[in-house]
Design a protein around this motif. Structure first.
Motif, mmCIF file in Angstrom:
data_model
loop_
_atom_site.group_PDB
_atom_site.id
_atom_site.type_symbol
_atom_site.label_atom_id
_atom_site.label_comp_id
_atom_site.label_asym_id
_atom_site.label_seq_id
_atom_site.Cartn_x
_atom_site.Cartn_y
_atom_site.Cartn_z
ATOM 1 N N TRP A 37 -3.157 9.009 -2.354
ATOM 2 C CA TRP A 37 -4.009 7.920 -2.813
ATOM 3 C C TRP A 37 -4.606 7.196 -1.610
ATOM 4 C CZ3 TRP A 37 1.333 7.697 -3.145
ATOM 5 C CH2 TRP A 37 1.960 6.699 -2.397
ATOM 6 N N MET A 50 0.831 -1.205 0.000
ATOM 7 C CA MET A 50 0.000 0.000 0.000
ATOM 8 C C MET A 50 0.867 1.256 0.000
ATOM 9 S SD MET A 50 -2.888 -1.396 2.701
ATOM 10 C CE MET A 50 -4.229 -0.211 2.414
ATOM 11 N N LYS A 80 -6.551 0.780 -5.614
ATOM 12 C CA LYS A 80 -6.019 2.137 -5.425
ATOM 13 C C LYS A 80 -6.897 3.162 -6.132
ATOM 14 C CE LYS A 80 -1.871 4.923 -6.308
ATOM 15 N NZ LYS A 80 -0.560 4.941 -7.005
ATOM 16 N N TYR A 136 -7.252 3.467 -0.660
ATOM 17 C CA TYR A 136 -7.715 2.176 -1.175
ATOM 18 C C TYR A 136 -9.193 1.966 -0.837
ATOM 19 C CZ TYR A 136 -3.005 0.788 -2.451
ATOM 20 O OH TYR A 136 -1.760 0.726 -3.053
ATOM 21 N N GLU A 181 -1.495 -0.857 -7.622
ATOM 22 C CA GLU A 181 -2.839 -0.589 -8.123
ATOM 23 C C GLU A 181 -3.877 -1.575 -7.575
ATOM 24 O OE1 GLU A 181 -3.913 1.906 -9.969
ATOM 25 O OE2 GLU A 181 -1.935 2.825 -10.143
ATOM 26 N N GLY A 219 1.979 2.058 -3.350
ATOM 27 C CA GLY A 219 0.936 2.517 -4.266
ATOM 28 C C GLY A 219 0.583 1.509 -5.336
#
Length: 494
Positions: A126, A77, A116, A128, A82, A80
């Motif tokens: 970003w 996470m 993401k 989740y 996806e 980042g």
């Protein structure tokens, strides 16, 4: 103690099951049946099909080491990534979840996907959102509660609550958006109820609900308890809602229900002027262990009769393929005292139209013969197949006009001392037995799936034998019903 999404899923289906999963003796569990194994295989295949379209990463950690799993997930996470497949998220003892502390419990979340999206979280620019891959075709409440559980744990980990989560259903890969502002509060209420149940010294009361219970690995244990208690849930027509209402007026036994004036029940939720007297007679039938005429039975002129030639019809289908692969017809000719069974079998999807035409050709050889079936499926399927294969209305309507639903006629006329009005329960009460004792509709689904995989023709033979026995069981039930109604009315008129 760990609480995971599976606990909440099963709690919504049955309050007793998660208690037994946590506290029960594992040696008392049933082995998984064939239908459950097939559903598990289907879900795995559905999941793999969706994952194949995505570029996912999966956290690497020693099996069962959830702390290591969370560390590996957090690393992905922070990077980042996806799509994260089966990430591990934990809310440990005394951490606040939406200002609620679950002291003594650790919440374990393993959503199918962490996706993401733009936003602000502890990871950066970003955040989740969770997504689950489900085998169902519609967004059931239980699915939405489970994804809300994943979203709540995720919110605690990343410091921001997503507004929406996703269900990836088996409906042309349609993604369903779950409104978390609605479902997180409902999930929290269910979670609090679940904790109260598992902290209780005793399991919740047994309640046998056939459709929900048949796949459960505690079914045999719960059913044995229900039988020993003569539990009202074993009585056809006693739903959870009606059972709750009966309890409120201290009706807890067959005897008390059998002696109740139906007028007392008519205005209760789940009852009405038709249901109440029928349920009382059902209790009387079970208590007296004999069939009884219902208070308002079908008029005798509407009860089926004995014809010179009769057809008994049963279908075997593969729901996930939307395929009706076996149309079985038993021809009973009382004039010549002969019986002939016809098994129109599609060995693959492409042959369904052929067996449909073979069925029509056969039934048109006996244009006056009634076509008996058990439950509405056969009637509805014939209409659907006619539409699918553009069969002229003039060829199908006269056939449908000859259909007689034995289940409908029986359940509107008599109460039987049985636990279910399924064909097997009724026919076995009459003394009929299937040649393969363990065969059932669920096993046929499994067997046909295995046939498509292995090409083992003995599986088709098992299905055909089962289908013939279903037709013969319908024949037995129909003849019994005609004779019973005639005997009852002759006795009353004597």
């Amino acid at each position: 103690m760990l609480i995971n999404a599976e606990h909440l899923l099963q709690y919504q289906r049955c309050k007793r099951r998660p208690f037994l999963d946590i506290h029960g003796e594992k040696s008392q569990r049933n082995a998984p049946n064939e239908l459950l194994l097939k559903l598990q295989q289907d879900k795995k295949a559905h999941r793999l099909g969706i994952l194949a379209t995505l570029t996912c990463q999966k956290p690497d950690y020693p099996r069962g080491n959830w702390e290591a799993g969370q560390a590996a997930t957090l690393e992905l996470m922070h990077q980042g990534v996806e799509y994260i497949h089966q990430g591990v998220l934990l809310v440990n003892n005394n951490e606040l979840v939406d200002e609620v502390s679950y002291e003594g419990y650790t919440l374990l979340s393993r959503p199918d996907l962490l996706v993401k999206q733009p936003g602000q979280s502890c990871f950066g620019d970003w955040m989740y959102v969770p997504a689950n891959i489900e085998l169902g075709k519609r967004p059931k409440q239980e699915y939405q509660v489970v994804i809300a559980f994943h979203a709540q744990v995720l919110a605690t980990v990343q410091g921001v609550t997503p507004q929406t989560a996703w269900l990836l259903l088996r409906n042309k890969n349609t993604d369903y958006a779950v409104d978390l502002t609605k479902w997180i509060p409902q999930m929290q209420h269910i979670l609090e109820e679940f904790i109260q149940v598992v902290e209780s010294p005793d399991p919740p009361e047994v309640f046998i609900s056939r459709q929900k219970c048949n796949l459960c690995h505690w079914y045999n244990e719960c059913y044995a308890i229900a039988q020993s208690q003569k539990h009202l849930s074993l009585l056809p027509g006693v739903t959870p809602v009606r059972y709750t209402q009966l309890q409120t007026i201290a009706i807890n036994t067959l005897e008390s229900l059998a002696n109740t004036n139906p007028i007392i029940l008519e205005n209760l939720p789940g009852f009405d002027a038709q249901v109440a007297p029928k349920l009382v007679v059902q209790a009387q039938s079970a208590l007296q262990r004999r069939p009884l005429i219902l208070p308002s039975p079908l008029p005798t002129e509407n009860i089926t009769f004995t014809a010179p030639v009769e057809l008994y019809f049963d279908i075997e289908a593969q729901p996930d393929l939307d395929l009706n692969y076996l149309l079985g017809v038993l021809v009973v000719d009382r004039q010549t005292n002969t019986e002939q069974f016809y098994s129109f079998l599609a060995e693959n999807l492409a042959e369904e139209e052929l067996v449909w035409q073979q069925f029509l050709d056969l039934v048109w050889q006996y244009p006056e013969a009634p076509i008996y079936h058990f439950c509405v499926y056969e009637f509805d399927t014939v209409k659907r197949l006619a539409k699918l294969y553009h069969t002229p209305y003039s060829s199908v309507r006269p056939v449908l006009n000859r259909f007689v639903d034995v289940y409908e006629q029986l359940t509107q006329s008599v109460a039987l001392p049985v636990e279910s009005y399924a064909l097997k329960a009724i026919a076995r009460w009459l003394g009929f037995e299937w040649r393969d004792q363990e065969a059932n509709g669920a096993k046929c689904i499994y067997w046909y799936d295995q046939w498509l995989t292995t090409g083992d023709r003995t599986l088709l033979e098992l299905i055909q034998r089962y289908n013939e026995d279903d037709c013969r069981a319908t024949y037995n039930v129909k003849d019994w019903l005609v004779n019973f109604i005639q005997d009852e009315y002759n006795w009353r008129l004597a």
